[in-house]
Scaffold this motif. Sequence first.
Motif, PDB file in Angstrom:
ATOM      1  N   UNK A 262      45.176  28.860  44.237  1.00 42.82           N
ATOM      2  CA  UNK A 262      43.992  28.896  43.166  1.00 42.82           C
ATOM      3  C   UNK A 262      42.637  29.453  43.934  1.00 42.82           C
ATOM      4  N   UNK A 263      42.646  29.278  45.323  1.00 42.86           N
ATOM      5  CA  UNK A 263      41.550  29.882  45.971  1.00 42.86           C
ATOM      6  C   UNK A 263      41.744  31.429  45.786  1.00 42.86           C
ATOM      7  N   UNK A 264      42.816  31.763  46.535  1.00 45.86           N
ATOM      8  CA  UNK A 264      43.183  33.219  46.253  1.00 45.86           C
ATOM      9  C   UNK A 264      42.834  33.782  45.268  1.00 45.86           C
ATOM     10  N   UNK A 265      43.412  33.274  44.098  1.00 40.90           N
ATOM     11  CA  UNK A 265      43.356  33.780  42.617  1.00 40.90           C
ATOM     12  C   UNK A 265      41.728  34.070  42.286  1.00 40.90           C
ATOM     13  N   UNK A 266      40.978  33.121  42.787  1.00 43.49           N
ATOM     14  CA  UNK A 266      39.651  33.045  42.549  1.00 43.49           C
ATOM     15  C   UNK A 266      38.791  34.152  43.318  1.00 43.49           C
ATOM     16  N   UNK A 267      39.319  34.504  44.326  1.00 38.80           N
ATOM     17  CA  UNK A 267      38.537  35.655  45.271  1.00 38.80           C
ATOM     18  C   UNK A 267      38.813  36.894  44.250  1.00 38.80           C
ATOM     19  N   UNK A 268      40.317  36.891  43.894  1.00 39.14           N
ATOM     20  CA  UNK A 268      40.483  38.325  43.042  1.00 39.14           C
ATOM     21  C   UNK A 268      39.792  38.534  41.811  1.00 39.14           C
ATOM     22  N   UNK A 269      39.567  37.205  41.352  1.00 42.59           N
ATOM     23  CA  UNK A 269      38.646  37.126  40.030  1.00 42.59           C
ATOM     24  C   UNK A 269      37.323  37.046  39.953  1.00 42.59           C
ATOM     25  N   UNK A 270      36.965  37.028  41.708  1.00 42.22           N
ATOM     26  CA  UNK A 270      35.228  37.002  41.539  1.00 42.22           C
ATOM     27  C   UNK A 270      34.920  35.890  40.916  1.00 42.22           C
ATOM     28  N   UNK A 271      35.539  34.576  41.034  1.00 39.83           N
ATOM     29  CA  UNK A 271      34.913  33.353  40.414  1.00 39.83           C
ATOM     30  C   UNK A 271      34.587  32.380  41.577  1.00 39.83           C
ATOM     31  N   UNK A 272      33.296  31.739  40.933  1.00 42.32           N
ATOM     32  CA  UNK A 272      32.573  31.018  42.130  1.00 42.32           C
ATOM     33  C   UNK A 272      33.111  29.658  42.251  1.00 42.32           C
TER      34      UNK A 272
END
Length: 277
Positions: free
Chosen positions: A235-245
């Motif tokens: 989930x953390x890696x997905x958030x980086x790609x999505x630029x999600x805080x």
Amino acid sequence: MSAPKVAVVTGASSGIGRALALACAREGMAVVAADIEAEALAQTQALVEAAGAACMMQRCDVSNAADVELLAEASWGRWGGVDWLFNNAGVAVLGTAWDATDDDWRWVLGVNLMGVVHGVRSFLPRMQARGMPAHIVNTSSAAGLATIAGSAVYCASKHAVIAFSECLAKDLEQAGSPIGVSVLCPSLVATHIDQSQRNRPAALPEVGPTAAAYGERVRAGMAASAITAEDVARVAVDAIHARRFYVIPHAHTGASVRDRTQKIMGDFHHIHQESLQ
């Protein structure tokens, strides 16, 4: 052949940190794995290399600014830059708020909060100087979004990480920086954080008298969790790609945040309705 992207992970010897290092390896990144536990860190390095990624390990006490600066220097010296920084190292102390010792506060704030601060201060200026897109993930906790009895020191440290990360994101946005920020807020997963005392410095010996009584609650919560460290890392890696805080892997955290917010807003409305009467 172009140089690989590089990820630095603190607290990488086990748990979420090890899972983050392996997730970055699966992304094709080179990994700098840092932790205070050298033997376990070597196991992480072996796992990352077995996954086909280059890995450098370095022993690092994130509560020590000089150690973190050396980590940044070594990362740039080996790879010439860092693309993703995971300020992930963390420890926990349990017990009632009034029983927490000065040593408890120094240790937990030193690792959980100042470890993040040191990481940002040592790595971010170098990242900015490269002028390339990059990302910083600061590990907080569901305990940084809500509160629970017996966790005053831990919750305070993790709330501070969220506030620091929110301000950092605003500062970078105002500066027009290409560097993104996320704050990772997992609830309980099966890690070794319940065994944090194994790494407590000998110079900070005094432990609050109610600390041990809350350990079983944490262990039971970890055992019951359907979310794994690998799930959190994904989930953390997905958030980086999505630029999600905000990165919140556990669905039940939403209920805790909602309950706390409703209590705040309920008291707010009550006070201001009284002032109008």
